[in-house]
Design a protein around this motif. Structure first.
Motif, PDB file in Angstrom:
ATOM      1  N   ALA A 170      52.415  38.899  27.515  1.00 37.88           N
ATOM      2  CA  ALA A 170      53.583  39.713  28.133  1.00 37.88           C
ATOM      3  C   ALA A 170      52.816  40.945  29.142  1.00 37.88           C
ATOM      4  CB  ALA A 170      54.477  40.587  27.213  1.00 37.88           C
ATOM      5  N   ASN A 171      51.439  40.864  28.906  1.00 37.33           N
ATOM      6  CA  ASN A 171      50.512  42.059  29.604  1.00 37.33           C
ATOM      7  C   ASN A 171      49.514  41.369  30.082  1.00 37.33           C
ATOM      8  OD1 ASN A 171      52.115  44.653  28.901  1.00 37.33           O
ATOM      9  ND2 ASN A 171      52.057  43.653  26.987  1.00 37.33           N
ATOM     10  N   GLU A 172      49.011  41.372  31.398  1.00 36.73           N
ATOM     11  CA  GLU A 172      47.549  41.115  31.859  1.00 36.73           C
ATOM     12  C   GLU A 172      46.936  42.218  32.227  1.00 36.73           C
ATOM     13  OE1 GLU A 172      44.793  39.262  32.339  1.00 36.73           O
ATOM     14  OE2 GLU A 172      46.152  37.636  33.313  1.00 36.73           O
ATOM     15  N   GLY A 173      45.703  42.428  31.389  1.00 39.91           N
ATOM     16  CA  GLY A 173      44.792  43.433  31.801  1.00 39.91           C
ATOM     17  C   GLY A 173      43.985  43.131  32.883  1.00 39.91           C
ATOM     18  N   LEU A 174      43.683  44.418  33.693  1.00 38.97           N
ATOM     19  CA  LEU A 174      42.998  44.093  34.924  1.00 38.97           C
ATOM     20  C   LEU A 174      41.830  45.015  34.721  1.00 38.97           C
ATOM     21  CD1 LEU A 174      45.771  44.491  37.611  1.00 38.97           C
ATOM     22  CD2 LEU A 174      44.748  42.121  36.674  1.00 38.97           C
ATOM     23  N   GLY A 175      40.641  44.610  35.509  1.00 39.20           N
ATOM     24  CA  GLY A 175      39.474  45.268  35.254  1.00 39.20           C
ATOM     25  C   GLY A 175      38.332  44.977  36.394  1.00 39.20           C
ATOM     26  N   PHE A 176      37.743  46.337  36.742  1.00 36.52           N
ATOM     27  CA  PHE A 176      36.218  45.904  37.323  1.00 36.52           C
ATOM     28  C   PHE A 176      35.016  46.441  36.607  1.00 36.52           C
ATOM     29  CE2 PHE A 176      33.681  48.149  40.766  1.00 36.52           C
ATOM     30  CZ  PHE A 176      33.439  47.053  41.600  1.00 36.52           C
ATOM     31  N   CYS A 177      34.119  45.501  36.321  1.00 38.37           N
ATOM     32  CA  CYS A 177      33.296  45.525  35.610  1.00 38.37           C
ATOM     33  C   CYS A 177      32.035  46.074  36.077  1.00 38.37           C
ATOM     34  CB  CYS A 177      33.018  44.089  34.874  1.00 38.37           C
ATOM     35  SG  CYS A 177      34.297  43.373  33.960  1.00 38.37           S
ATOM     36  N   LEU A 178      31.518  47.000  35.532  1.00 37.82           N
ATOM     37  CA  LEU A 178      30.211  47.687  35.768  1.00 37.82           C
ATOM     38  C   LEU A 178      29.289  47.689  34.618  1.00 37.82           C
ATOM     39  CD1 LEU A 178      32.475  50.515  37.032  1.00 37.82           C
ATOM     40  CD2 LEU A 178      30.950  49.049  38.401  1.00 37.82           C
ATOM     41  N   SER A 179      28.111  47.891  35.053  1.00 41.42           N
ATOM     42  CA  SER A 179      26.914  47.887  34.065  1.00 41.42           C
ATOM     43  C   SER A 179      26.141  49.396  34.208  1.00 41.42           C
ATOM     44  CB  SER A 179      26.116  46.712  34.342  1.00 41.42           C
ATOM     45  OG  SER A 179      24.764  47.086  33.474  1.00 41.42           O
ATOM     46  N   GLU A 180      25.443  49.795  33.232  1.00 40.46           N
ATOM     47  CA  GLU A 180      24.831  51.038  33.210  1.00 40.46           C
ATOM     48  C   GLU A 180      23.398  50.627  33.865  1.00 40.46           C
ATOM     49  OE1 GLU A 180      24.432  53.002  29.403  1.00 40.46           O
ATOM     50  OE2 GLU A 180      26.573  52.195  29.075  1.00 40.46           O
ATOM     51  N   ARG A 181      22.962  49.257  33.812  1.00 37.95           N
ATOM     52  CA  ARG A 181      21.746  48.957  34.505  1.00 37.95           C
ATOM     53  C   ARG A 181      22.018  48.267  35.764  1.00 37.95           C
ATOM     54  NH1 ARG A 181      18.418  46.316  29.510  1.00 37.95           N
ATOM     55  NH2 ARG A 181      16.968  46.227  31.308  1.00 37.95           N
ATOM     56  N   GLY A 182      21.037  48.611  36.570  1.00 35.09           N
ATOM     57  CA  GLY A 182      21.228  47.909  38.064  1.00 35.09           C
ATOM     58  C   GLY A 182      20.326  46.761  38.458  1.00 35.09           C
ATOM     59  N   ASP A 183      19.519  46.426  37.314  1.00 35.74           N
ATOM     60  CA  ASP A 183      18.735  45.306  37.378  1.00 35.74           C
ATOM     61  C   ASP A 183      18.477  44.604  36.037  1.00 35.74           C
ATOM     62  OD1 ASP A 183      16.997  43.571  38.657  1.00 35.74           O
ATOM     63  OD2 ASP A 183      15.342  44.774  38.817  1.00 35.74           O
ATOM     64  N   LEU A 184      19.319  43.875  35.919  1.00 36.12           N
ATOM     65  CA  LEU A 184      19.238  43.133  34.570  1.00 36.12           C
ATOM     66  C   LEU A 184      19.480  41.472  34.771  1.00 36.12           C
ATOM     67  CD1 LEU A 184      19.401  43.905  31.573  1.00 36.12           C
ATOM     68  CD2 LEU A 184      21.956  43.845  31.473  1.00 36.12           C
ATOM     69  N   LEU A 185      18.646  40.810  34.371  1.00 32.61           N
ATOM     70  CA  LEU A 185      18.618  39.522  34.743  1.00 32.61           C
ATOM     71  C   LEU A 185      19.826  38.788  34.371  1.00 32.61           C
ATOM     72  CD1 LEU A 185      16.997  37.118  35.648  1.00 32.61           C
ATOM     73  CD2 LEU A 185      16.010  36.768  33.435  1.00 32.61           C
ATOM     74  N   SER A 186      20.418  38.868  33.018  1.00 35.73           N
ATOM     75  CA  SER A 186      21.595  38.304  32.619  1.00 35.73           C
ATOM     76  C   SER A 186      22.644  38.854  33.531  1.00 35.73           C
ATOM     77  CB  SER A 186      21.829  38.819  31.035  1.00 35.73           C
ATOM     78  OG  SER A 186      22.226  39.966  31.014  1.00 35.73           O
ATOM     79  N   GLN A 187      22.834  39.694  34.057  1.00 29.34           N
ATOM     80  CA  GLN A 187      23.938  40.260  34.934  1.00 29.34           C
ATOM     81  C   GLN A 187      23.791  39.639  36.256  1.00 29.34           C
ATOM     82  OE1 GLN A 187      26.696  42.414  34.068  1.00 29.34           O
ATOM     83  NE2 GLN A 187      25.687  41.887  32.203  1.00 29.34           N
ATOM     84  N   TRP A 188      22.591  39.399  36.804  1.00 24.76           N
ATOM     85  CA  TRP A 188      22.189  38.659  37.940  1.00 24.76           C
ATOM     86  C   TRP A 188      22.677  37.398  37.819  1.00 24.76           C
ATOM     87  CZ3 TRP A 188      21.637  41.117  42.185  1.00 24.76           C
ATOM     88  CH2 TRP A 188      20.916  42.240  42.406  1.00 24.76           C
ATOM     89  N   ARG A 189      22.214  36.494  36.793  1.00 27.82           N
ATOM     90  CA  ARG A 189      22.674  35.206  36.484  1.00 27.82           C
ATOM     91  C   ARG A 189      24.258  35.108  36.372  1.00 27.82           C
ATOM     92  NH1 ARG A 189      18.069  33.813  32.193  1.00 27.82           N
ATOM     93  NH2 ARG A 189      16.498  33.233  33.636  1.00 27.82           N
ATOM     94  N   GLY A 190      25.090  35.895  35.643  1.00 30.04           N
ATOM     95  CA  GLY A 190      26.347  35.824  35.108  1.00 30.04           C
ATOM     96  C   GLY A 190      27.139  36.048  36.459  1.00 30.04           C
TER      97      GLY A 190
END
Length: 165
Positions: A88-108
């Motif tokens: 019944a409910n759709e969650g909405l988000g804007f994802c952020l990271s504390e780290r600005g240069d993280l390989l897993s984030q760049w890849r994903g």
């Protein structure tokens, strides 16, 4: 789009650990849309590439049920309840990271490293996050907890309340 209130979940930080900048990894096209439109678009969390997104409560309910030897019928009832809530409910988000240069984030999230990492002022994000639930459209700045032990600890009181209701 979601029905009802829009919850924008960023990160809620401990008072002694609030980073000055939070980073959003994205494609170059998304970066251009943010800059040109001077806006941030929210994504449906059910469409996230994180398979646990929005389903975590089911796993935690099962684990706490087993740990507390809760009647399986009660767990089945809670599972049905959470499935109804999620349907019944759709969650909405804007994802952020504390780290600005993280390989897993760049890849994903940044088109296999060919995108960008945008730094947002945490103070600015707090100012635009309206945490007034009386408002039909509200947003909060929340820290996402990935450690299962802490997740179980934080969900435990809700679980016990629901089981004892």
């Amino acid at each position: 789009m979601a029905n009802g209130p829009v919850d924008l979940v960023f990160d809620k930080f401990a008072p002694d650990h609030v980073p000055a900048t939070l980073h959003h990894y994205c494609s170059t096209e998304t970066f251009m849309a943010i800059v040109a439109g001077k806006s941030i678009r929210l994504s449906a969390l059910s469409m996230s590439n994180d398979s646990e997104e929005g389903r975590l409560v089911l796993r935690l309910t099962e684990k706490l049920g087993q740990a507390n030897r809760t009647d399986p019928a009660v767990i089945a009832s809670l599972t049905a309840h959470w499935n109804e809530v999620m349907a019944a409910n759709e969650g909405l988000g804007f994802c952020l990271s504390e780290r600005g240069d993280l390989l897993s984030q760049w890849r994903g999230y940044a088109t296999q490293g060919r995108g960008v990492s945008i730094g947002f002022s945490t103070d600015f994000l707090k100012r635009i996050s309206v945490a007034d639930e009386a408002d039909a459209h509200f947003a909060t700045l929340e820290r996402v907890e990935y450690g299962e032990g802490q997740q179980l600890h934080e969900y435990g009181p809700t679980f016990r309340t629901l089981v004892n209701a």
